[in-house]
Enzyme design. Sequence first.
Site, mmCIF file in Angstrom:
data_model
loop_
_atom_site.group_PDB
_atom_site.id
_atom_site.type_symbol
_atom_site.label_atom_id
_atom_site.label_comp_id
_atom_site.label_asym_id
_atom_site.label_seq_id
_atom_site.Cartn_x
_atom_site.Cartn_y
_atom_site.Cartn_z
ATOM 1 N N HIS A 163 0.811 -1.213 0.000
ATOM 2 C CA HIS A 163 0.000 0.000 0.000
ATOM 3 C C HIS A 163 0.848 1.267 0.000
ATOM 4 O O HIS A 163 0.333 2.351 -0.268
ATOM 5 C CB HIS A 163 -1.000 -0.008 1.157
ATOM 6 N N ASP A 194 0.118 -7.533 1.176
ATOM 7 C CA ASP A 194 0.528 -6.157 1.448
ATOM 8 C C ASP A 194 2.050 -6.030 1.544
ATOM 9 O O ASP A 194 2.585 -5.386 2.454
ATOM 10 C CB ASP A 194 -0.126 -5.627 2.726
ATOM 11 N N SER A 273 4.536 2.638 7.751
ATOM 12 C CA SER A 273 4.246 1.466 6.922
ATOM 13 C C SER A 273 5.458 1.040 6.108
ATOM 14 O O SER A 273 6.099 1.851 5.447
ATOM 15 C CB SER A 273 3.101 1.769 5.963
#
Length: 586
Positions: A163, A194, A273
């Site tokens: 992402h 992911d 992230s």
Amino acid sequence: MSPPCEAPAVRRSLRGHEVLFLAVLLLAGLIPGRPAAEAPIPGGVTVEAAVAEEVVAEPVAVEEAMGAPVPEADGEALPTEDAPVDPVPPEAEADGTTAPIPEDALAEPITEVSAADLYARVLRIESSVQAYDYRAPWNAGRFGTGNGTGFVIGPNRILTNAHVVSNSRRLILRMHDDPGIYPARVLYIAHDSDLAMLELEDPAPIADLPPLELGDVPSLESEVRVIGYPVGGTRLSVTRGVVSRIDYSVYGHTGIDQRLVVQIDAAINPGNSGGPVLQGHRVVGVAFQALRQADNTGYVIPTPVIRRFLADIEDGAYDGSVDLAITTFNVFNPAQRSALGMPDARLGVYVSRVLPGGSACGVLEAGDILLEIDGHAVLADGRVELDGQMVNLAGAVERRLSGETVRVRFLRDGEEREAAFELTSFAPIRLFAAEYETRPAYAVFGGLLFQPASRNLIQAYQLQRLELMKTLEDYLPEAHYLEQEEIVVLTQVLPDPVNADLSGVDGLVVERINGQPVRRMADLKTLLFEPLEAGQLPPFTVIECRGARRPLVFESARIPDAQQRIRAQYGIARDYVLSTDAEGEW
């Protein structure tokens, strides 16, 4: 007639899969009557996830730890400069193929490093992204920027979250205490896990950096460090926390894929992230999302998921996750277990459905009692012990690769049997996953906008027609995917004199055009646009939709002039761009 791989006797008696996908729609806020939680994660996930008939999973709201909320499936949620969106680079092939990783790409890392050497291997990722507009699919969409984190895992190999780089059009990387700006590109991307692998266009800046070493799944109550570039500054940040839970949960990036997760109480903020989570100098996971309703509740992708991704791309392509493509029913009632011939009160689940075209089709049957998978006992609650962790049935094959063989032990008609079958992916389930790197297909005829159903589309329009919801709910359980490749939806009417009398048709599922069935977007080209271009449309064009009280009827002679007006008024360059039409590719 019952589709193959399903026993008629149980087809209506056990509705676990219907509950599963009704839960997907409810928890995503797509069915009226239940408000959506902020950035919800639906309880329905991979097909093999076992769901008891009377139980609907609770929603878990999460926030992907970039500079923005969990990206809306319609691709319209854009970050601010401090807050990224989901992004994939034009260099990446649509099928995920690229050059294979060199044999030495995951070279043996060193184990003792200084803090400075450790920080040098953690990079800030800045992306320029293009978010597609599902409400005006002929437009280029909107552009934004975002940032995340990645770390060196091999020679010119940088691991991060999918992402962080989804829908990206430009990527640059920055290093700790280094003023340089280094362009990068995506080599592989795994939306279902992911995870993504990047490389620098010029590998020289990280050529001398040893990769970080992967460790094991951390134990409960053990301490971890989270390193990354979260919002609140531009320099590296380090936080500490404790492992509070090891679970099997939905990954927010696609909204349907379940994987092993590690929950920690260290802060995982937007921008973290893709960053490494470490114990000592070993990576025990990748930071990827956080719980919105609680403070300091973050989630980490553990190393078994990472290792599976690395193994998948060894051949130069990412093939995707495998799926048993079955639904199971947990039976706890002693009388029911006895009637079904289930021996041990602690073992075995009832196979309620085997989906046609899936891995287990032709081997397992509805009505079987699944006792064991790959030597691991299947408990009565549908869980399996794997590497010291209790995971659900899907977890038993989560780490396996496409083409590998799995062995099962099961009861059928009171007789114990063993069998083996090849694991494959199950493409129809992807209808319920958020899409990335795919420009939306569409067709405009007489001002009617037709688009294929997808999670992105439904969320973009907040479609709530019961006929559409029912079609989606039945798509897998009733095996409609065998005949209906795509669900074609009439999403809106672009006002024009030719359609002045039409109203209240948004969200209808198209069934037939001029008496011919519509099973995919490509049928619109065959049934509408080719006859239009050849001047061979019948006097009246009749479009029948599911649940509509009357068909939509156009006087065909008025359509050519209407198409020109609509293109000019709404800035539409082409009447249609179809997902299966090579001439219509963007």
